[in-house]
Design an enzyme around this catalytic site. Structure first.
Site, PDB file in Angstrom:
ATOM      1  N   THR A   1       0.922  -1.306   0.019  1.00 13.66           N
ATOM      2  CA  THR A   1      -0.149  -0.161   0.026  1.00 13.66           C
ATOM      3  C   THR A   1       0.960   1.197  -0.084  1.00 13.66           C
ATOM      4  O   THR A   1       2.021   1.115   0.032  1.00 13.66           O
ATOM      5  CB  THR A   1      -0.883  -0.100   1.097  1.00 13.66           C
ATOM      6  OG1 THR A   1      -0.288   0.011   2.168  1.00 13.66           O
ATOM      7  CG2 THR A   1      -1.642  -1.238   1.334  1.00 13.66           C
TER       8      THR A   1
ATOM      9  N   ASP B   1      -6.098  -0.893   8.405  1.00 13.04           N
ATOM     10  CA  ASP B   1      -5.758   0.104   9.273  1.00 13.04           C
ATOM     11  C   ASP B   1      -5.553   1.535   8.715  1.00 13.04           C
ATOM     12  O   ASP B   1      -5.717   2.526   9.282  1.00 13.04           O
ATOM     13  CB  ASP B   1      -4.244  -0.163   9.524  1.00 13.04           C
ATOM     14  CG  ASP B   1      -3.332  -0.101   8.165  1.00 13.04           C
ATOM     15  OD1 ASP B   1      -3.441  -1.217   7.639  1.00 13.04           O
ATOM     16  OD2 ASP B   1      -2.339   0.458   8.184  1.00 13.04           O
TER      17      ASP B   1
HETATM   18  N1  GLY Z   1      -2.093  -1.914   5.386  1.00 13.42           N
HETATM   19  C1  GLY Z   1      -3.266  -1.927   4.549  1.00 13.42           C
HETATM   20  C2  GLY Z   1      -4.370  -2.962   5.136  1.00 13.42           C
HETATM   21  O1  GLY Z   1      -4.171  -3.828   5.942  1.00 13.42           O
HETATM   22  O2  GLY Z   1      -5.586  -2.897   4.597  1.00 13.42           O
END
Ligand code: GLY
Length: 261
Positions: free
Chosen positions: A141, A172
């Protein structure tokens, strides 16, 4: 006058092959900041570069959920106390722009169909997002933190969600304190497996360690990744304060790049 700065990452896991892509995003932030643009503008537009790059699990290249859908999360927080976040948005190639549009609204966050309807009312482009199959290393991401010449900070994050997750799952990235936190002249953004980041309230606790104990950014990030996250879980952090250069730390290969004006 503060010295403008920016830092960006391309996720926990994808490694050096994405370094150049992250540097393209930083170049966009530099262009904006050197022209006198704001931290918000720089963080958002640099994040758009990453959302538009199909190698990243955000925007165009977001991984499918387990039902084949492509659902996008994004968040933006500023050091002057504003926040916007969107959760599980469909048909929105650049969810970070919708999050940015929420900064000055009475509401902070929107989810699902309601988020898309609100985006429609604001004229945000609606288009199918192609996405790509999930893969084990898709913690890739994206996140950008920018500081402008007033010392203001803006922290932008965007994702299609960790691979192999169902359509209703929330990671998150859109959760304040988990995937991001910015106040008291310090911003922290996280990447990696969202469940571990959320359980540990990772961004807020690393931020708090700097503010409460006077720890350096580097040692607070090492502490956060080392002490708050299980050993076998891929996670990374970037941070930038109202002074000095940005810094990144991960327990896996995280491409990141920083600029100090
Ligand atoms: N860090 C991205 C997610 O877990 O959605």
């Amino acid at each position: 006058m503060a010295v403008p700065a920016a830092i960006a990452h391309g996720g926990a896991g994808p490694g050096p092959s994405r370094q150049t892509n992250v540097e393209v995003s930083i170049s966009r932030a530099v262009e904006i900041l050197e022209a006198g643009g704001s931290a918000v503008e720089a963080a958002v537009e640099a994040c758009v570069v990453l959302e538009d790059d199909p190698v990243f699990n955000a925007g165009t290249g977001a991984v499918y959920r387990t039902d084949g859908s492509v659902l996008l999360d994004a968040s933006l927080q500023t050091s002057d106390g504003r926040m916007g976040f969107v959760i599980a948005m469909r048909d929105t190639p650049n969810p970070i722009r919708v999050a940015a549009d929420l900064l000055d609204e009475e509401i902070n966050g929107l989810a699902g169909d309601g988020a898309r309807e609100w985006a429609d009312s604001r004229g945000h482009p609606k288009a199918a997002v192609e996405g790509r199959p999930p893969r084990p290393e898709s913690g890739d991401t994206v996140g950008v933190i920018a500081r402008d010449s007033t010392g203001a900070l803006a922290c932008a994050t965007s994702t299609g969600g960790t691979s192999f997750r169902p359509p209703g799952r929330v990671g998150d990235v859109p959760l304040p304190g988990s995937g991001f936190w910015a106040d008291h002249g310090l911003a922290v953004a996280a990447t990696g497996v969202g469940e571990a980041i959320t359980r540990s309230l990772l961004s807020y606790r690393v931020h708090d360690r700097v503010i409460s104990t006077g720890s350096s950014l580097e040692s607070a990030m090492h502490w956060g990744v080392g002490e708050l996250i299980e050993d076998d879980v891929s996670v990374g952090l970037i941070s930038l304060s109202s002074e000095g250069p940005g810094s990144g730390h991960s327990n896996t290969d995280m491409p990141w790049a920083a600029w100090l004006g």
